[in-house]
Design an enzyme around this catalytic site. Structure first.
Site, PDB file in Angstrom:
ATOM      1  N   LYS A   1       0.826  -1.187   0.000  1.00  0.00           N
ATOM      2  CA  LYS A   1       0.000   0.000   0.000  1.00  0.00           C
ATOM      3  C   LYS A   1       0.873   1.254   0.000  1.00  0.00           C
ATOM      4  O   LYS A   1       0.424   2.336  -0.352  1.00  0.00           O
ATOM      5  CB  LYS A   1      -0.884   0.033   1.263  1.00  0.00           C
ATOM      6  N   GLY A   2       2.114   1.111   0.417  1.00  0.00           N
ATOM      7  CA  GLY A   2       2.976   2.268   0.657  1.00  0.00           C
ATOM      8  C   GLY A   2       3.231   3.144  -0.557  1.00  0.00           C
ATOM      9  O   GLY A   2       3.439   4.340  -0.425  1.00  0.00           O
TER      10      GLY A   2
ATOM     11  N   GLU B   1       7.786   2.663  -6.026  1.00  0.00           N
ATOM     12  CA  GLU B   1       7.890   2.189  -4.650  1.00  0.00           C
ATOM     13  C   GLU B   1       7.984   3.343  -3.674  1.00  0.00           C
ATOM     14  O   GLU B   1       8.440   4.428  -4.031  1.00  0.00           O
ATOM     15  CB  GLU B   1       9.161   1.336  -4.507  1.00  0.00           C
ATOM     16  N   ASP B   2       7.581   3.088  -2.447  1.00  0.00           N
ATOM     17  CA  ASP B   2       7.738   4.101  -1.406  1.00  0.00           C
ATOM     18  C   ASP B   2       9.190   4.180  -0.930  1.00  0.00           C
ATOM     19  O   ASP B   2       9.760   5.251  -0.808  1.00  0.00           O
ATOM     20  CB  ASP B   2       6.794   3.836  -0.225  1.00  0.00           C
TER      21      ASP B   2
ATOM     22  N   ASP C   1      14.725  -0.524   1.049  1.00  0.00           N
ATOM     23  CA  ASP C   1      15.414  -0.712   2.320  1.00  0.00           C
ATOM     24  C   ASP C   1      16.464  -1.813   2.112  1.00  0.00           C
ATOM     25  O   ASP C   1      17.526  -1.561   1.563  1.00  0.00           O
ATOM     26  CB  ASP C   1      14.344  -1.066   3.357  1.00  0.00           C
TER      27      ASP C   1
ATOM     28  N   LYS D   1      17.212   3.827   1.330  1.00  0.00           N
ATOM     29  CA  LYS D   1      18.079   3.685   2.516  1.00  0.00           C
ATOM     30  C   LYS D   1      19.267   2.822   2.110  1.00  0.00           C
ATOM     31  O   LYS D   1      19.287   1.621   2.362  1.00  0.00           O
ATOM     32  CB  LYS D   1      17.322   2.933   3.617  1.00  0.00           C
TER      33      LYS D   1
ATOM     34  N   PHE E   1      13.672   4.287  10.916  1.00  0.00           N
ATOM     35  CA  PHE E   1      12.354   3.865  10.461  1.00  0.00           C
ATOM     36  C   PHE E   1      11.474   5.096  10.266  1.00  0.00           C
ATOM     37  O   PHE E   1      11.285   5.893  11.180  1.00  0.00           O
ATOM     38  CB  PHE E   1      11.710   2.891  11.452  1.00  0.00           C
ATOM     39  N   VAL E   2      10.977   5.244   9.032  1.00  0.00           N
ATOM     40  CA  VAL E   2      10.208   6.450   8.706  1.00  0.00           C
ATOM     41  C   VAL E   2       8.745   6.110   8.419  1.00  0.00           C
ATOM     42  O   VAL E   2       8.419   4.990   8.020  1.00  0.00           O
ATOM     43  CB  VAL E   2      10.816   7.196   7.499  1.00  0.00           C
TER      44      VAL E   2
ATOM     45  N   ASP F   1       3.979   3.263   6.549  1.00  0.00           N
ATOM     46  CA  ASP F   1       3.290   3.005   7.810  1.00  0.00           C
ATOM     47  C   ASP F   1       4.199   2.446   8.894  1.00  0.00           C
ATOM     48  O   ASP F   1       5.271   1.909   8.623  1.00  0.00           O
ATOM     49  CB  ASP F   1       2.176   1.982   7.591  1.00  0.00           C
TER      50      ASP F   1
HETATM   51  P1  IMP Z   1      12.910  -4.054   1.615  1.00  0.00           P
HETATM   52  O1  IMP Z   1      12.473  -5.326   0.993  1.00  0.00           O
HETATM   53  O2  IMP Z   1      13.656  -4.315   2.898  1.00  0.00           O
HETATM   54  O3  IMP Z   1      13.701  -3.178   0.676  1.00  0.00           O
HETATM   55  O4  IMP Z   1      11.635  -3.214   2.044  1.00  0.00           O
HETATM   56  C1  IMP Z   1      10.366  -3.649   1.794  1.00  0.00           C
HETATM   57  C2  IMP Z   1       9.263  -2.772   2.300  1.00  0.00           C
HETATM   58  O5  IMP Z   1       9.444  -2.558   3.684  1.00  0.00           O
HETATM   59  C3  IMP Z   1       9.160  -1.378   1.731  1.00  0.00           C
HETATM   60  O6  IMP Z   1       8.536  -1.331   0.484  1.00  0.00           O
HETATM   61  C4  IMP Z   1       8.303  -0.726   2.808  1.00  0.00           C
HETATM   62  O7  IMP Z   1       6.950  -1.014   2.589  1.00  0.00           O
HETATM   63  C5  IMP Z   1       8.816  -1.384   4.071  1.00  0.00           C
HETATM   64  N1  IMP Z   1       9.774  -0.501   4.768  1.00  0.00           N
HETATM   65  C6  IMP Z   1      11.119  -0.518   4.725  1.00  0.00           C
HETATM   66  N2  IMP Z   1      11.647   0.459   5.465  1.00  0.00           N
HETATM   67  C7  IMP Z   1      10.600   1.133   5.996  1.00  0.00           C
HETATM   68  C8  IMP Z   1      10.482   2.294   6.841  1.00  0.00           C
HETATM   69  O8  IMP Z   1      11.455   2.934   7.298  1.00  0.00           O
HETATM   70  N3  IMP Z   1       9.211   2.666   7.152  1.00  0.00           N
HETATM   71  C9  IMP Z   1       8.102   2.022   6.711  1.00  0.00           C
HETATM   72  N4  IMP Z   1       8.164   0.957   5.899  1.00  0.00           N
HETATM   73  C10 IMP Z   1       9.405   0.512   5.552  1.00  0.00           C
HETATM   74 MG    MG Z   2       6.629  -0.774  -0.213  1.00  0.00          MG
END
Ligand code: IMP
Ligand code: MG
Length: 176
Positions: A41-42, A97-98, A101, A129, A150-151, A157
């Site tokens: 949803k982000g 994407e939002d 990470d 990040k 964490f944002v 969210d």
């Molecule tokens: P990744 O697979 O670790 O790159 O991140 C996957 C998902 O984790 C992102 O698309 C976000 O929805 C969520 N996420 C990662 N970091 C944050 C954060 O700081 N705040 C909120 N959601 C996060």
């Molecule tokens: Mg996301």
């Protein structure tokens, strides 16, 4: 515990970065049909604002994938909760994407979508990040690099809360 949120990126700064990115995308996709895939949803808030800033037509597609659940740590597994309802073969696609990470979600999603033979596939994210990267993934468009915190807000969210904030904030937890 009380959740406290400090502004990291203001609404005005987000809007300025989006406008700049929109100009770049318009130029690079001139004369092509552009398809956005929003990762729910982000990614919703960012995709809608970015698409509105682009003057040419943009098609909307939605997917829901999960790697986080209710905590703040990625599991490394990508679950497709909702797939696209149309093929993307021969289409120019941008995943919107939002945040990137660990990069696990996007690298798995990217591989999966590449197997569907789009004409092109790029990645666009509001936040990056880089210090947290585990799975390297090419990011063609990124608005902001942020530190390892964490944002929330602007689509992002914590436990499904704070998505509707119009800025990006860092969440911290304090004793009552
Ligand atoms: P990744 O697979 O670790 O790159 O991140 C996957 C998902 O984790 C992102 O698309 C976000 O929805 C969520 N996420 C990662 N970091 C944050 C954060 O700081 N705040 C909120 N959601 C996060
Ligand atoms: Mg996301």
């Amino acid at each position: 515990m009380v959740e406290k949120i400090d502004v990291l990126i203001s609404k005005e700064k987000i809007q300025a970065a989006i406008d700049q990115m929109a100009r770049e995308i318009e130029k690079e996709y001139e004369g092509k049909e552009l398809h956005f895939i929003c990762v729910l949803k982000g990614g919703v808030t960012f995709m809608v604002d970015l698409a509105r800033a682009i003057k040419t037509n943009v098609y909307f597609h939605f997917m829901d994938v999960s790697s986080y659940g209710y905590g703040t740590e990625s599991t490394g597994n990508l679950k497709i909760l909702m797939d696209l309802d149309e093929p993307i073969a021969n289409k120019h696609v941008i995943i919107v994407e939002d945040i990137v990470d660990s990069g696990r979600t996007l690298s798995m999603l990217r591989e999966m979508l590449l197997r569907r033979n789009p004409a092109s596939l790029k990645i666009c994210t509001l936040l990056d990040k880089p210090d947290r990267r585990v799975s390297p993934v090419p990011i063609e468009y990124s608005c902001f690099e942020i530190p390892d915190e964490f944002v929330v807000g602007y689509g992002l969210d914590y436990a499904q809360k704070y998505r509707n904030l119009d800025y990006i904030g860092v969440i911290s937890f304090e004793e009552e």
